[in-house]
Structures are given as structure tokens and as C-alpha cells.
Write a protein that holds these residues in place. Structure first.
Motif, PDB file in Angstrom:
ATOM      1  N   GLY A  10       0.359  -1.423  -0.068  1.00  0.00           N
ATOM      2  CA  GLY A  10      -0.098   0.050   0.193  1.00  0.00           C
ATOM      3  C   GLY A  10       0.768   1.334  -0.192  1.00  0.00           C
ATOM      4  O   GLY A  10       1.685   1.209  -0.283  1.00  0.00           O
ATOM      5  N   GLU A  11       0.132   2.198  -0.235  1.00  0.00           N
ATOM      6  CA  GLU A  11       1.385   3.756   0.470  1.00  0.00           C
ATOM      7  C   GLU A  11      -0.068   4.759   0.314  1.00  0.00           C
ATOM      8  O   GLU A  11      -1.099   4.990   0.772  1.00  0.00           O
ATOM      9  N   GLN A  35     -16.151   0.563  -3.298  1.00  0.00           N
ATOM     10  CA  GLN A  35     -16.299   0.150  -4.356  1.00  0.00           C
ATOM     11  C   GLN A  35     -15.366  -0.721  -5.511  1.00  0.00           C
ATOM     12  O   GLN A  35     -15.448  -1.839  -5.843  1.00  0.00           O
ATOM     13  N   ALA A  36     -13.788  -2.105  -4.251  1.00  0.00           N
ATOM     14  CA  ALA A  36     -13.319  -2.653  -4.276  1.00  0.00           C
ATOM     15  C   ALA A  36     -14.678  -3.750  -3.896  1.00  0.00           C
ATOM     16  O   ALA A  36     -13.654  -4.998  -4.691  1.00  0.00           O
ATOM     17  N   GLY A  37     -15.262  -3.230  -4.064  1.00  0.00           N
ATOM     18  CA  GLY A  37     -16.432  -5.046  -3.350  1.00  0.00           C
ATOM     19  C   GLY A  37     -15.790  -5.470  -2.362  1.00  0.00           C
ATOM     20  O   GLY A  37     -16.160  -7.193  -1.769  1.00  0.00           O
ATOM     21  N   ASP A  98      -7.580  -6.160   2.356  1.00  0.00           N
ATOM     22  CA  ASP A  98      -7.622  -5.967   0.441  1.00  0.00           C
ATOM     23  C   ASP A  98      -6.861  -5.347   0.405  1.00  0.00           C
ATOM     24  O   ASP A  98      -6.281  -4.885  -1.303  1.00  0.00           O
ATOM     25  N   MET A  99      -6.679  -4.769   0.845  1.00  0.00           N
ATOM     26  CA  MET A  99      -6.161  -2.468   0.448  1.00  0.00           C
ATOM     27  C   MET A  99      -5.098  -2.183   0.850  1.00  0.00           C
ATOM     28  O   MET A  99      -3.997  -1.434   1.378  1.00  0.00           O
ATOM     29  N   ASP A 100      -4.445  -3.295   2.275  1.00  0.00           N
ATOM     30  CA  ASP A 100      -3.680  -3.073   3.012  1.00  0.00           C
ATOM     31  C   ASP A 100      -3.675  -1.454   3.734  1.00  0.00           C
ATOM     32  O   ASP A 100      -2.422  -0.928   3.982  1.00  0.00           O
ATOM     33  N   ARG A 101      -4.820  -1.334   4.336  1.00  0.00           N
ATOM     34  CA  ARG A 101      -5.603   0.155   4.953  1.00  0.00           C
ATOM     35  C   ARG A 101      -5.778  -0.277   6.381  1.00  0.00           C
ATOM     36  O   ARG A 101      -6.409  -0.987   7.004  1.00  0.00           O
ATOM     37  N   ALA A 176     -14.014  11.438  17.694  1.00  0.00           N
ATOM     38  CA  ALA A 176     -12.669  11.558  17.356  1.00  0.00           C
ATOM     39  C   ALA A 176     -11.839  12.233  18.591  1.00  0.00           C
ATOM     40  O   ALA A 176     -12.075  13.448  18.488  1.00  0.00           O
ATOM     41  N   GLN A 177     -10.117  12.094  18.794  1.00  0.00           N
ATOM     42  CA  GLN A 177      -9.349  13.202  19.339  1.00  0.00           C
ATOM     43  C   GLN A 177      -8.442  12.674  19.051  1.00  0.00           C
ATOM     44  O   GLN A 177      -7.909  13.720  19.448  1.00  0.00           O
ATOM     45  N   GLU A 178      -7.710  11.545  18.644  1.00  0.00           N
ATOM     46  CA  GLU A 178      -6.971  10.648  17.082  1.00  0.00           C
ATOM     47  C   GLU A 178      -7.484  10.229  16.542  1.00  0.00           C
ATOM     48  O   GLU A 178      -8.570   8.926  16.452  1.00  0.00           O
ATOM     49  N   VAL A 179      -6.506  10.286  15.792  1.00  0.00           N
ATOM     50  CA  VAL A 179      -6.958   9.058  14.305  1.00  0.00           C
ATOM     51  C   VAL A 179      -5.708   8.489  13.619  1.00  0.00           C
ATOM     52  O   VAL A 179      -4.991  10.011  13.635  1.00  0.00           O
ATOM     53  N   GLU A 180      -5.404   8.103  13.068  1.00  0.00           N
ATOM     54  CA  GLU A 180      -4.175   7.128  12.990  1.00  0.00           C
ATOM     55  C   GLU A 180      -4.111   6.009  11.755  1.00  0.00           C
ATOM     56  O   GLU A 180      -5.329   5.597  11.490  1.00  0.00           O
ATOM     57  N   TYR A 181      -3.590   7.325  10.800  1.00  0.00           N
ATOM     58  CA  TYR A 181      -4.009   6.065   9.313  1.00  0.00           C
ATOM     59  C   TYR A 181      -2.963   5.125   9.046  1.00  0.00           C
ATOM     60  O   TYR A 181      -2.132   5.783   9.146  1.00  0.00           O
ATOM     61  N   TRP A 182      -2.695   4.247   8.246  1.00  0.00           N
ATOM     62  CA  TRP A 182      -1.729   3.056   8.254  1.00  0.00           C
ATOM     63  C   TRP A 182      -2.026   2.653   6.620  1.00  0.00           C
ATOM     64  O   TRP A 182      -3.101   2.431   6.293  1.00  0.00           O
ATOM     65  N   ALA A 183      -1.078   2.454   5.979  1.00  0.00           N
ATOM     66  CA  ALA A 183      -0.957   1.736   4.970  1.00  0.00           C
ATOM     67  C   ALA A 183       0.165   1.091   5.053  1.00  0.00           C
ATOM     68  O   ALA A 183       1.362   1.431   4.896  1.00  0.00           O
ATOM     69  N   GLY A 184       0.013   0.123   5.471  1.00  0.00           N
ATOM     70  CA  GLY A 184       1.303  -2.182   4.838  1.00  0.00           C
ATOM     71  C   GLY A 184       1.569  -1.448   3.848  1.00  0.00           C
ATOM     72  O   GLY A 184       1.668  -0.758   2.368  1.00  0.00           O
TER      73      GLY A 184
END
Ligand SMILES: Cc1cc2nc3c(=O)[nH]c(=O)nc-3n(C[C@H](O)[C@H](O)[C@H](O)COP(=O)(O)O)c2cc1C
Length: 209
Positions: A10-11, A35-37, A98-101, A176-184
């Protein structure tokens, strides 16, 4: 299990994480998963705290992201609802394999207004509405047959009429007070970008994988 290995590809573009709209990318990722099903693109793991501080988690479905809030619905006599009524702190984790997210959100909940709960309940399929009356969620029951007998009797009770929203059914708005986005990413050098609400503004940081 030790032989099981996944390579991630991912990225996460830091420019896609917007301090003015911290949950904007969460909404985008849910839509892209849909959308990716992917099945259950809105599924999230909700962690709560018990009275002795012990953690407990379970999956629930996200039923809307509005501003910096996320809403979900549940039975108000369930374990999760009892815990949230006693201690509003909670955490949500989404994962789209399947989206590494993945996305983690930390914050607290407030109860949803009754009108909002009833409006959503009215939009649910009849089978789910009946299920909400059948289940005293998280209470023990002697066997499957007893549950099915309750189902039959609730069916008969509402035969030929709309199913009203049970008083014990409701939902929560998660703030929310904190959000973290992760991409493998390859070689375990994953991207992690966190937004924290501090001193009246959301500030971003990159975290090590
Ligand atoms: C994919 C998935 C989605 C679920 N969505 C919900 C939901 O939106 N609301 C809910 O109350 N339970 C949902 N459940 C069931 C919960 O995970 C859990 O079994 C139930 O709410 C009781 O949890 P508790 O005893 O911790 O309160 C879902 C389970 C799965 C696997």
C-alpha cells in the motif's frame, strides 16, 4: 501459523491526510473499499473499558461519519453499551485487508438522540427489526431452541404491523480525539500518519512502523 506471511504493497500520501477534515480520509477509504467489492467495508473493532479497567473489544458496523464523529447502533443492555454508559472512552479500528489499509480512532462516545435512532431503525430490513426485539444481547440463554422460540413469538406479535423501535435499542456517536491512518508497505516499512486534537487544532505526525 509462523509460516503465514503477507507482503504489503500500500501507500499513504501525507497530502491526503487533512488536518481540517481529520476523518475525511476514513470516509474515502470506506468508499474505496466498497467500490473494490470488499465485504463489510464499514466493519470496525470497538474497544471499551470495564469497571475494573479491563479492555473488551468486538466488531460493530459504522453507520455514518459526520465531521469528527462516527455513529453506530447496538442494543443498550449489551455489555458494550453498559461499559460505554459507565466509561465513555473508546477506540475504533478499521481494517481493509485487500487494500493494505487500517485506521484507528481514539475518543469517547455520547448517546444518539432517540429521533435519530428511530429514523435509522425504520430504515432497517424487517428481519433485522424483529431480531432487535428477539435478542437480549449479551444475556445468557439456555439453548438455540429457546432463541428460535422467542423469534417465533416476536413474529406473531408484530404480524401485519410495522415493527416499532425497541426501547432497549439505540446507538452512540463516537467523537474522535486522535486518528491514525496506516498503509502496509514492503519490508514492514509501513506508513503511519497520526492526527491529534491538541490546543484547539489537529496536528499531524508521522510514526515509525
Ligand atoms: C462484522 C460484524 C459486524 C457487527 N456489527 C454489529 C453492530 O453494528 N452492532 C452490534 O450491536 N453488534 C454487531 N456485531 C456483533 C458484535 O460483534 C457483538 O457480538 C455483539 O454486539 C455483542 O457484543 P458485547 O457483548 O460486547 O456488547 C457485529 C459482528 C460482526 C462480526
Amino acid at each position: 501459523m509462523e509460516h503465514l506471511r503477507e507482503e504489503y504493497d500500500g501507500e499513504l500520501d501525507p497530502a491526503s491526510v487533512d488536518s481540517e477534515d481529520p476523518l475525511g480520509l476514513l470516509t474515502t477509504w470506506i468508499h474505496e473499499a466498497e467500490q473494490a467489492g470488499l465485504s463489510d467495508p464499514t466493519a470496525m473493532c470497538l474497544a471499551t473499558l470495564g469497571p475494573d479497567g479491563s479492555p473488551r473489544s468486538r466488531m460493530v458496523l459504522c453507520k455514518g461519519v459526520e465531521g469528527t464523529t462516527v455513529r453506530f447502533f447496538t442494543n443498550l443492555t449489551s455489555d458494550k453499551a453498559s461499559q460505554l454508559q459507565a466509561d465513555a472512552r473508546a477506540s475504533l479500528t478499521f481494517w481493509w485487508p485487500d487494500m493494505d489499509r487500517s485506521t484507528r480512532v481514539v475518543g469517547h462516545v455520547t448517546p444518539l438522540e432517540r429521533a435519530e435512532v428511530e429514523a435509522y431503525f425504520a430504515s432497517r430490513p424487517r428481519s433485522s427489526q424483529i431480531g432487535a426485539w428477539v435478542s437480549d444481547q449479551s444475556s445468557e440463554i439456555e439453548d438455540r431452541a429457546a432463541l428460535e422460540a422467542k423469534h417465533v413469538s416476536v413474529h406473531a406479535r408484530f404480524e401485519g404491523q410495522d415493527v416499532p423501535c425497541p426501547p432497549h435499542w439505540g446507538g452512540f456517536r463516537f467523537h474522535a480525539q486522535e486518528v491514525e491512518y496506516w498503509a502496509g508497505r514492503p519490508a514492514r516499512l509501513h506508513d503511519r500518519i497520526r492526527l491529534r486534537f491538541e490546543h484547539g487544532a489537529w496536528s499531524p505526525s508521522r510514526l515509525q512502523p
